[in-house]
Structure formats: C-alpha cells, structure tokens
Design a protein around this motif. Structure first.
Motif, short mmCIF file in Angstrom:
data_model
loop_
_atom_site.label_atom_id
_atom_site.label_comp_id
_atom_site.label_asym_id
_atom_site.label_seq_id
_atom_site.Cartn_x
_atom_site.Cartn_y
_atom_site.Cartn_z
N ASP A 106 0.86 -1.18 0.00
CA ASP A 106 0.00 0.00 0.00
C ASP A 106 0.90 1.23 0.00
O ASP A 106 1.18 1.84 1.04
N MET A 107 1.35 1.61 -1.19
CA MET A 107 2.30 2.71 -1.30
C MET A 107 1.67 4.05 -0.94
O MET A 107 2.35 4.96 -0.46
N GLY A 108 0.38 4.18 -1.12
CA GLY A 108 -0.30 5.42 -0.77
C GLY A 108 -0.24 5.68 0.73
O GLY A 108 0.14 6.78 1.18
N MET A 109 -0.58 4.67 1.54
CA MET A 109 -0.53 4.83 2.99
C MET A 109 0.91 4.98 3.47
O MET A 109 1.19 5.77 4.39
N ALA A 110 1.84 4.23 2.88
CA ALA A 110 3.25 4.34 3.27
C ALA A 110 3.77 5.76 3.01
O ALA A 110 4.48 6.33 3.85
N SER A 111 3.42 6.33 1.87
CA SER A 111 3.85 7.70 1.56
C SER A 111 3.22 8.70 2.53
O SER A 111 3.88 9.66 2.96
N ALA A 112 1.96 8.48 2.89
CA ALA A 112 1.30 9.38 3.84
C ALA A 112 1.99 9.32 5.21
O ALA A 112 2.22 10.37 5.84
N LEU A 113 2.35 8.12 5.66
CA LEU A 113 3.05 8.00 6.94
C LEU A 113 4.43 8.64 6.89
O LEU A 113 4.86 9.27 7.87
N ALA A 114 5.10 8.50 5.76
CA ALA A 114 6.41 9.14 5.62
C ALA A 114 6.29 10.65 5.70
O ALA A 114 7.13 11.33 6.33
N TRP A 115 5.26 11.20 5.09
CA TRP A 115 5.07 12.65 5.14
C TRP A 115 4.63 13.12 6.52
O TRP A 115 4.99 14.21 6.95
N ILE A 116 3.87 12.30 7.23
CA ILE A 116 3.52 12.64 8.61
C ILE A 116 4.78 12.70 9.46
O ILE A 116 4.97 13.64 10.27
N MET A 117 5.66 11.72 9.29
CA MET A 117 6.93 11.73 10.03
C MET A 117 7.78 12.93 9.65
O MET A 117 8.40 13.57 10.51
N PHE A 118 7.78 13.28 8.37
CA PHE A 118 8.55 14.45 7.91
C PHE A 118 8.00 15.73 8.53
O PHE A 118 8.77 16.60 8.98
N ILE A 119 6.70 15.87 8.59
CA ILE A 119 6.09 17.07 9.16
C ILE A 119 6.39 17.16 10.66
O ILE A 119 6.68 18.25 11.19
N ILE A 120 6.36 16.03 11.36
CA ILE A 120 6.66 16.03 12.79
C ILE A 120 8.10 16.47 13.04
O ILE A 120 8.37 17.30 13.92
N VAL A 121 9.03 15.95 12.25
CA VAL A 121 10.43 16.33 12.40
C VAL A 121 10.61 17.82 12.10
O VAL A 121 11.37 18.53 12.79
N CYS A 122 9.93 18.32 11.08
CA CYS A 122 10.01 19.75 10.75
C CYS A 122 9.50 20.61 11.90
O CYS A 122 10.10 21.64 12.23
N ILE A 123 8.38 20.19 12.51
CA ILE A 123 7.82 20.96 13.62
C ILE A 123 8.79 21.00 14.81
O ILE A 123 9.04 22.06 15.41
N LEU A 124 9.37 19.84 15.14
CA LEU A 124 10.33 19.79 16.25
C LEU A 124 11.57 20.61 15.94
O LEU A 124 12.12 21.28 16.83
N THR A 125 12.00 20.59 14.69
CA THR A 125 13.18 21.39 14.31
C THR A 125 12.89 22.88 14.39
O THR A 125 13.72 23.68 14.85
N ILE A 126 11.69 23.28 13.96
CA ILE A 126 11.31 24.70 14.04
C ILE A 126 11.24 25.15 15.49
O ILE A 126 11.69 26.25 15.84
N ILE A 127 10.71 24.29 16.36
CA ILE A 127 10.66 24.62 17.79
C ILE A 127 12.07 24.80 18.34
O ILE A 127 12.35 25.73 19.11
N ALA A 128 12.99 23.91 17.94
CA ALA A 128 14.36 24.01 18.42
C ALA A 128 15.03 25.29 17.93
O ALA A 128 15.70 25.99 18.70
N PHE A 129 14.82 25.63 16.66
CA PHE A 129 15.43 26.85 16.13
C PHE A 129 14.81 28.10 16.74
O PHE A 129 15.50 29.11 16.92
N THR A 130 13.52 28.03 17.04
CA THR A 130 12.86 29.19 17.65
C THR A 130 13.32 29.40 19.09
O THR A 130 13.52 30.54 19.53
N SER A 131 13.52 28.32 19.81
CA SER A 131 13.90 28.42 21.22
C SER A 131 15.38 28.70 21.43
O SER A 131 15.78 29.04 22.55
N GLN A 132 16.20 28.54 20.39
CA GLN A 132 17.64 28.72 20.58
C GLN A 132 18.00 30.14 20.97
O GLN A 132 19.05 30.38 21.59
#
Length: 371
Positions: free
Chosen positions: A335-361
């Motif tokens: 199910d490549m559609g669901m796998a791609s959606a999960l990969a993008w969810i993980m990518f968005i989570i990492v981006c959010i955590l990175t933005i928080i880290a850069f904002t708090s620095q």
C-alpha cells in the motif's frame, strides 16, 4: 736642478696617463670581444622567439592566426565564462533531481492516492490516507512509541556523550586510545552485524543471561529481554544510546574551544568544579548542544535497523516505530499510498520539532560573536 725635477715629474705623469689610457683601451677591446661572443650565442634564441611570436604553437601543432580583433571575445565565450560554474554542478544537479527531488515529489503525490503495486489503476483519494492514519490504532500506537523512543534516546545520548567528552578532555594517559575506543560504536552501531550481535546478547540464552546465571550459580535465570514489552523498547534504546561517538567528538572539540581564562577567573572567585561546569562550560558549548540536539532528533525518528532486526516490531508492537510501519505498508502490504502518507507525517513532525528548536535557541544558545 729644480727644472730637471719638474721635467721628470711631468714625464712620470705623462707615462702614467699613457698607461691608464692603454689599459682602458685594452678593457674595451676585451668587453667588445666578449659581447660579440655573447651576441653570437643569443642569436639562435632570438630567432626562435621571433618565429614563435610570428607563428604561435600549442601542443606541438601550429595554430591558425585568429581573424578576431585582439582581446575581443565572442558572445558564446562570454556566456560560457558567466555560467561555466553551472557545468561543474551538473553531476550533482542530476543526482539531486533523480534521487532526491523526483522521489520526494512522487511520494507526495502517492500520499493522495491509493497507489498499489499489484493493482491496476491509481485513483485520487485526497486526504483519506492521512485521516485513516490518525484513526488507526496501530498507527497512533507507533507514533506514540516513536515519540517515546526519541525522548528517551536523544537526552540520554547527549548526556552520556558530554560526560565522556568532559572526562577525555583532561590530560590522562592513553587518552587518544580511549577516544578511538569510544568512537568505534558510532561507526559500527548502525550496521546489521551489530544489530544481530545485540540480539544475541539479549536473547533468552544470550550472553547477558548466561553471565547472570553464572554469577548467581543458577539461582537467577534472567528475564526475557526481547520478549517482554517492558524491556524490549529499552533494549532498542540502549543500542541507540551506545552509539554516542559522533556526538562525543563534537562535544570534545567544543570543550577544547572554551577559553582557559574563564576557568582561572572562576577559580579565583571561589567557584567549584560543578559551578564552573554549569556556569561556564555548558553556556559556552550550547551551539554544539543545539546542533547535536537537532541532528539526533532527526536520526531518532528515522531509526529502522535496530527495531527491524532485533525485534521486528514486537513483542505485541511494543517496538514498532513509524519508520518500521512505513516499510511494512510499502513492501509487505504494498500500500504505497498509505506508506507515503506515513512518511510525510513523520517528515512534518520532524520539521515541527526542528522549528521549535530553532525558535527556542534565541533563549538558551550562546554565540560568542553576538553582543
């Protein structure tokens, strides 16, 4: 008598002038002869240079004389001079487009479809895959476990790396050997062989339980480390924490960059080792702490080898990270559609955590070049 003396002096003076004149004449004749010989030797060289200037030669072949005005360049040559740097970037650009940009965009497109390798036709489903992901218990559990894994491994790994780097910063015997030994796990830790070895150590009849039975003379058998949900995730986390070598090297370099004058001034003021560590050392190395924090968060959310080889997501899904779930949907359920959606969810989570880290620095990271 006086007249004779005057006459003899004049004769001597005339004789000296004649001798000096003869010497000058002889020297001029010698120089003339030498100069003539030198010119004769240089004549072939001058002839060769004259021929080269009249008929330029490059690579042993005679070049045709250009009809263009001296110093003028054609529009094509000017264009090449302006953009020739891009020609050197072509290999990297091709690799980036083929292996990075195109798969990146294709996975985004697949996340909005029901793409399946073994089904004919692909239809657009919109946000259905994302909605299904947040309403599926298995996926939400994997997200929680991934957050738990990241929040356990990242702080402990940074603390352990900083502790070892602080010890190795002192002048001790065989310090270079210890640095190498502590860095080796960072090189080997992500390999398949180390994951297999880790599984053998913590299995029921593995090395750890064998040592426990030997020490207790068989009174204690040891727990089933990889079959118990209470222990399995911690075993995977310890494998990640064990790979602290790269962070340790960065911390060690940062510690060596802290000025010794600050420690001397703090010692004079009566500050102890703990006060110096938290008031001088930690603030001065906060840029490296920030860098290690961001990189370790990104790596923790992408962890795959350990959970897949050691436990394969078990027992009962207690070590199933989101990266392992992406693999299962893509290459087991196809199910490549669901796998791609999960990969993008993980990518968005990492981006959010990175933005928080850069904002708090701005509130906790100290840069020495800032006023």
């Amino acid at each position: 008598i006086h007249e004779r003396l005057v006459g003899s002096e004049m004769c001597i003076r005339d004789r000296n002038e004649i001798g000096a004149s003869a010497a000058r004449t002889t020297g001029a004749l010698v120089l003339s002869v030498n100069g003539y010989q030198t010119l004769n030797e240089l004549l072939p060289v001058c002839d060769l240079l004259h021929c080269l200037l009249q008929n330029p030669v490059k690579g042993g072949l005679r070049m045709k004389k250009s009809n263009a005005p001296a110093g003028a360049r054609t529009p094509f040559q000017k264009w090449v001079d302006k953009y020739q740097g891009l020609f050197y970037l072509i290999p990297w650009i091709i690799g980036f487009l083929v292996f990075k940009a195109f798969p990146f965009g294709q996975s985004l497109y697949y996340s909005f479809t029901d793409m399946n390798f073994f089904k004919d036709g692909t239809s657009f489903v919109g946000l259905a895959n994302y909605i299904t992901a947040f309403h599926t218990k298995k996926i939400t559990k994997a997200l929680i476990i991934t957050f738990k894994y990241a929040f356990i491994t990242v702080p402990l790994k940074l603390i352990f790396a900083l502790f070892i780097a602080y010890i190795l910063n002192f002048k001790i015997a065989c310090v270079n050997l210890f640095r190498t030994v502590y860095y080796i796990p960072s090189i080997l830790g992500g390999s398949v062989a180390i994951a297999v070895l880790w599984k053998a150590v913590f299995s029921v009849d593995g090395l750890l339980n064998t040592v426990v039975r030997a020490v207790t003379f068989g009174a204690v058998q040891g727990p089933e480390w990889l079959s118990d949900p209470n222990y399995a995730l911690w075993i995977i986390c310890f494998l990640r924490i064990w790979q602290f070598g790269s962070a340790m090297v960065l911390f060690l370099a940062a510690l060596k960059g802290v000025p010794a004058d600050l420690y001397e001034a703090a010692t004079i003021d009566g500050a102890g080792k703990w006060r110096q560590f938290f008031s001088i050392t930690v603030p001065m190395i906060t840029p490296i702490i920030f860098y290690n924090l961001v990189t370790q968060i990104c790596q923790a959310f992408q962890e795959f080898n350990g959970p897949y080889i050691i436990t394969n997501g078990g027992p009962r899904g207690s070590t199933t990270l989101i990266s392992l779930l992406v693999y299962n949907y893509a290459f087991k359920s196809y199910d490549m559609g669901m796998a791609s959606a999960l990969a993008w969810i993980m990518f968005i989570i990492v981006c959010i955590l990175t933005i928080i880290a850069f904002t708090s620095q701005k509130k906790w990271v100290y840069y020495s070049d800032e006023r």
